[in-house]
Design an enzyme around this catalytic site. Structure first.
Site, PDB file in Angstrom:
ATOM      1  N   ALA A 130       0.852  -1.192   0.000  1.00 47.96           N
ATOM      2  CA  ALA A 130       0.000   0.000   0.000  1.00 47.96           C
ATOM      3  C   ALA A 130       0.886   1.239   0.000  1.00 47.96           C
ATOM      4  O   ALA A 130       2.028   1.195   0.462  1.00 47.96           O
ATOM      5  CB  ALA A 130      -0.913   0.007   1.222  1.00 47.96           C
ATOM      6  N   LYS A 184      12.826 -11.103   7.645  1.00 47.41           N
ATOM      7  CA  LYS A 184      12.531  -9.841   6.959  1.00 47.41           C
ATOM      8  C   LYS A 184      13.675  -8.852   7.120  1.00 47.41           C
ATOM      9  O   LYS A 184      14.037  -8.147   6.169  1.00 47.41           O
ATOM     10  CB  LYS A 184      11.229  -9.244   7.481  1.00 47.41           C
ATOM     11  CG  LYS A 184      10.794  -8.018   6.684  1.00 47.41           C
ATOM     12  CD  LYS A 184       9.361  -7.636   6.931  1.00 47.41           C
ATOM     13  CE  LYS A 184       8.958  -6.495   5.989  1.00 47.41           C
ATOM     14  NZ  LYS A 184       7.544  -6.118   6.182  1.00 47.41           N
TER      15      LYS A 184
END
Length: 303
Positions: A130, A184
């Site tokens: 997003a 990550k």
């Protein structure tokens, strides 16, 4: 359920809309009266779905200093703002409140548990895509998955966090959240600093032989650091994973490069800086990552 969301960036606004659509009470916690006015002028949070549909949702908002209690809190600020964000509303958290820390990097999560041992604290990582087209106008670029796991003693001993319904967010409770966060961080450490320093898209780390060689050296070093901390990463070599992700996002500019370009603080301390601290604790050599850490720090000062 009533959810408060602190951090009205792209992910914060996405969560606000999806929880609102699922008939939860949702309140954005904003940093200033100017931000409250922006939201009011916008008519709420405008959400542009992946199919192009655009709709504005009248999500409530308030400042941190309001004195109403908070039962469920999502913090999705930049990693370096996590502790300040939590401290700004600490006196509003009820004794059985749940706090979800949804951000990049590592370090602030552990610090939060140390500073607030009485809270049920959860860490999360997401692959949702997003971005903000303008303040409070979020564009959903892609649907991913958000992994959430307990990290504080109270969260581990309490009943599981209730996450349903949650719109089109795919939320999963897992036991090994720390490992997912390490993975990550490893990928971000391989890609972000090099793109920031070379002012390039992610794909250049694969197509340019010199940059590819540098990324490979960083990856070997990160794997060694992770192993020294008892955190084996992927089944494949980290470099292979980094190449795959850099190729998949070849036309993207990393968040670290965007922060440098916009003269904002970066999350280098919570990514490469975190790894360098772990290397120091375990006596692991980390010259590549230490060099990148210092160079991004210097670049941030220059910009």
């Amino acid at each position: 359920m009533h959810w408060h969301i602190l951090g009205a960036g792209a992910i914060g606004c996405t969560w606000a809309v999806q929880l609102f659509k699922s008939r939860h009470d949702v309140t954005l916690i904003l940093s200033s009266n100017e931000r409250l006015q922006q939201l009011s002028t916008n008519g709420g949070v405008t959400y542009q779905a992946t199919d192009g549909e655009i709709k504005t949702y009248k999500v409530n908002a308030e400042l941190a200093e309001k004195n109403t209690p908070i039962q469920n809190l999502v913090i999705c600020t930049k990693a370096y703002s996590t502790i300040n964000a939590l401290q700004s509303v600490a006196d509003r958290l009820s004794s059985d409140a749940n706090v979800i820390l949804l951000q990049n990097g590592l370090g602030p999560q552990q610090e939060a548990v140390t500073l607030f041992p009485e809270l049920s604290i959860w860490a999360a990582t997401t692959t949702d895509g997003a971005y903000l087209r303008s303040p409070f106008h979020v564009v959903r670029a892609g649907h991913g998955e958000t992994l959430i796991g307990a990290i504080s003693r109270k969260a581990l001993s309490n009943k599981p966090l209730s996450l349903s319904p949650s719109g089109d967010l795919t939320l999963s409770l897992i036991d090994d959240i720390e490992h997912k966060l390490w993975c990550k961080v490893a990928i971000n450490a391989a890609i972000n600093p090099l793109t920031a320093l070379n002012n390039c898209k992610n794909g250049m780390l694969v197509s340019d032989a010199t940059l590819a060689e540098k990324m490979q050296a960083v990856c070997r070093e990160v794997e060694t650091i992770a192993a020294s901390c008892g955190q084996p990463l992927f089944e494949k070599p980290l470099y292979d994973m980094a190449v795959s992700i850099a190729t998949l996002t070849a036309e993207n500019y990393s968040s670290m490069l965007q922060d440098i370009q916009k003269k904002r603080s970066t999350e280098i301390e919570q990514i490469t800086g975190f790894l360098c601290k772990q290397a120091e604790k375990t006596g692991t050599d980390a010259p590549q990552n230490r060099r990148l850490l210092q160079q991004v720090r210097q670049l941030s000062l220059i910009r």
